[in-house]
Design a protein around this motif. Structure first.
Motif, PDB file in Angstrom:
ATOM      1  N   ALA A 182       0.819  -1.220   0.000  1.00 41.40           N
ATOM      2  CA  ALA A 182       0.000   0.000   0.000  1.00 41.40           C
ATOM      3  C   ALA A 182       0.849   1.264   0.000  1.00 41.40           C
ATOM      4  CB  ALA A 182      -0.938  -0.006   1.203  1.00 41.40           C
ATOM      5  N   THR A 183       2.031   1.215   0.617  1.00 41.99           N
ATOM      6  CA  THR A 183       2.899   2.396   0.683  1.00 41.99           C
ATOM      7  C   THR A 183       3.980   2.387  -0.389  1.00 41.99           C
ATOM      8  OG1 THR A 183       4.287   1.313   2.330  1.00 41.99           O
ATOM      9  CG2 THR A 183       2.513   2.744   3.150  1.00 41.99           C
ATOM     10  N   ASN A 184       3.854   1.471  -1.359  1.00 43.49           N
ATOM     11  CA  ASN A 184       4.781   1.368  -2.492  1.00 43.49           C
ATOM     12  C   ASN A 184       6.216   1.057  -2.105  1.00 43.49           C
ATOM     13  OD1 ASN A 184       2.825   1.797  -4.517  1.00 43.49           O
ATOM     14  ND2 ASN A 184       2.892   3.995  -4.094  1.00 43.49           N
ATOM     15  N   VAL A 185       6.417   0.445  -0.947  1.00 41.82           N
ATOM     16  CA  VAL A 185       7.752  -0.025  -0.579  1.00 41.82           C
ATOM     17  C   VAL A 185       8.097  -1.241  -1.430  1.00 41.82           C
ATOM     18  CG1 VAL A 185       9.136  -1.025   1.284  1.00 41.82           C
ATOM     19  CG2 VAL A 185       7.620   0.904   1.745  1.00 41.82           C
ATOM     20  N   ARG A 186       7.090  -2.089  -1.640  1.00 42.42           N
ATOM     21  CA  ARG A 186       7.226  -3.263  -2.515  1.00 42.42           C
ATOM     22  C   ARG A 186       5.996  -3.337  -3.394  1.00 42.42           C
ATOM     23  NH1 ARG A 186      11.050  -7.472  -1.260  1.00 42.42           N
ATOM     24  NH2 ARG A 186       9.863  -8.561  -2.834  1.00 42.42           N
ATOM     25  N   SER A 187       6.176  -3.885  -4.600  1.00 47.70           N
ATOM     26  CA  SER A 187       5.010  -4.030  -5.471  1.00 47.70           C
ATOM     27  C   SER A 187       4.324  -5.374  -5.269  1.00 47.70           C
ATOM     28  CB  SER A 187       5.413  -3.865  -6.930  1.00 47.70           C
ATOM     29  OG  SER A 187       6.381  -4.839  -7.279  1.00 47.70           O
ATOM     30  N   ASN A 188       5.073  -6.365  -4.784  1.00 42.76           N
ATOM     31  CA  ASN A 188       4.495  -7.673  -4.497  1.00 42.76           C
ATOM     32  C   ASN A 188       5.425  -8.450  -3.580  1.00 42.76           C
ATOM     33  OD1 ASN A 188       6.606  -8.854  -5.952  1.00 42.76           O
ATOM     34  ND2 ASN A 188       5.398  -9.018  -7.810  1.00 42.76           N
ATOM     35  N   PHE A 189       5.002  -9.622  -3.186  1.00 37.34           N
ATOM     36  CA  PHE A 189       5.814 -10.503  -2.362  1.00 37.34           C
ATOM     37  C   PHE A 189       5.864 -11.862  -3.038  1.00 37.34           C
ATOM     38  CE2 PHE A 189       5.004  -7.363   0.830  1.00 37.34           C
ATOM     39  CZ  PHE A 189       6.064  -7.453   1.694  1.00 37.34           C
ATOM     40  N   ALA A 190       7.060 -12.330  -3.332  1.00 31.95           N
ATOM     41  CA  ALA A 190       7.258 -13.687  -3.842  1.00 31.95           C
ATOM     42  C   ALA A 190       8.148 -14.384  -2.816  1.00 31.95           C
ATOM     43  CB  ALA A 190       7.909 -13.661  -5.219  1.00 31.95           C
ATOM     44  N   LEU A 191       7.526 -14.935  -1.815  1.00 34.26           N
ATOM     45  CA  LEU A 191       8.258 -15.485  -0.686  1.00 34.26           C
ATOM     46  C   LEU A 191       7.974 -16.980  -0.542  1.00 34.26           C
ATOM     47  CD1 LEU A 191       7.402 -12.549   1.705  1.00 34.26           C
ATOM     48  CD2 LEU A 191       9.535 -12.868   0.464  1.00 34.26           C
ATOM     49  N   PRO A 192       8.690 -17.824  -1.270  1.00 36.97           N
ATOM     50  CA  PRO A 192       8.375 -19.252  -1.225  1.00 36.97           C
ATOM     51  C   PRO A 192       8.514 -19.880   0.153  1.00 36.97           C
ATOM     52  CG  PRO A 192      10.323 -18.827  -2.589  1.00 36.97           C
ATOM     53  CD  PRO A 192       9.764 -17.508  -2.180  1.00 36.97           C
ATOM     54  N   ARG A 193       9.479 -19.434   0.947  1.00 37.11           N
ATOM     55  CA  ARG A 193       9.612 -20.023   2.283  1.00 37.11           C
ATOM     56  C   ARG A 193       8.439 -19.664   3.175  1.00 37.11           C
ATOM     57  NH1 ARG A 193      14.904 -18.083   4.252  1.00 37.11           N
ATOM     58  NH2 ARG A 193      14.616 -16.680   2.537  1.00 37.11           N
ATOM     59  N   GLN A 194       7.943 -18.427   3.061  1.00 38.35           N
ATOM     60  CA  GLN A 194       6.781 -18.050   3.853  1.00 38.35           C
ATOM     61  C   GLN A 194       5.560 -18.854   3.413  1.00 38.35           C
ATOM     62  OE1 GLN A 194       9.097 -15.945   3.027  1.00 38.35           O
ATOM     63  NE2 GLN A 194       9.597 -14.843   4.873  1.00 38.35           N
ATOM     64  N   HIS A 195       5.434 -19.099   2.121  1.00 39.05           N
ATOM     65  CA  HIS A 195       4.326 -19.932   1.655  1.00 39.05           C
ATOM     66  C   HIS A 195       4.476 -21.359   2.183  1.00 39.05           C
ATOM     67  CE1 HIS A 195       1.243 -21.754  -0.767  1.00 39.05           C
ATOM     68  NE2 HIS A 195       2.119 -22.697  -1.071  1.00 39.05           N
ATOM     69  N   ALA A 196       5.679 -21.889   2.135  1.00 37.22           N
ATOM     70  CA  ALA A 196       5.919 -23.252   2.613  1.00 37.22           C
ATOM     71  C   ALA A 196       5.573 -23.372   4.096  1.00 37.22           C
ATOM     72  CB  ALA A 196       7.367 -23.654   2.373  1.00 37.22           C
ATOM     73  N   MET A 197       5.833 -22.321   4.863  1.00 37.94           N
ATOM     74  CA  MET A 197       5.553 -22.359   6.297  1.00 37.94           C
ATOM     75  C   MET A 197       4.068 -22.548   6.581  1.00 37.94           C
ATOM     76  SD  MET A 197       8.168 -19.571   7.882  1.00 37.94           S
ATOM     77  CE  MET A 197       7.587 -19.823   9.541  1.00 37.94           C
ATOM     78  N   LYS A 198       3.236 -22.144   5.635  1.00 37.79           N
ATOM     79  CA  LYS A 198       1.791 -22.330   5.790  1.00 37.79           C
ATOM     80  C   LYS A 198       1.457 -23.815   5.983  1.00 37.79           C
ATOM     81  CE  LYS A 198      -1.973 -22.161   2.552  1.00 37.79           C
ATOM     82  NZ  LYS A 198      -2.457 -21.584   1.318  1.00 37.79           N
TER      83      LYS A 198
END
Length: 64
Positions: A21-37
């Motif tokens: 929302a604050t344009n620090v990043r345009s997206n997140f591609a975080l495979p480890r965070q997804h794997a943690m799910k």
């Protein structure tokens, strides 16, 4: 303790939106965070991971 892991991941995914929302990043591609799910269910099924190491994915950040 596994519930705490799930709660923490939920908060991470909720609060990470502020960076988009604050344009620090345009997206997140975080495979480890997804794997943690999947960790809580996998730990319930198979027990705690033995010798879990993220150094392979961490090496992608190192420039020679």
């Amino acid at each position: 303790m596994l519930k705490d892991l799930g709660d923490t991941l939920e908060r991470f995914h909720e609060y990470r939106e502020i960076f988009i929302a604050t344009n620090v990043r345009s997206n997140f591609a975080l495979p480890r965070q997804h794997a943690m799910k999947h960790y809580p269910e996998l730990i319930r099924l198979f027990g705690a991971p033995n010798g879990l190491c993220s150094s392979i994915t961490e090496s992608k950040h190192i420039k020679a």
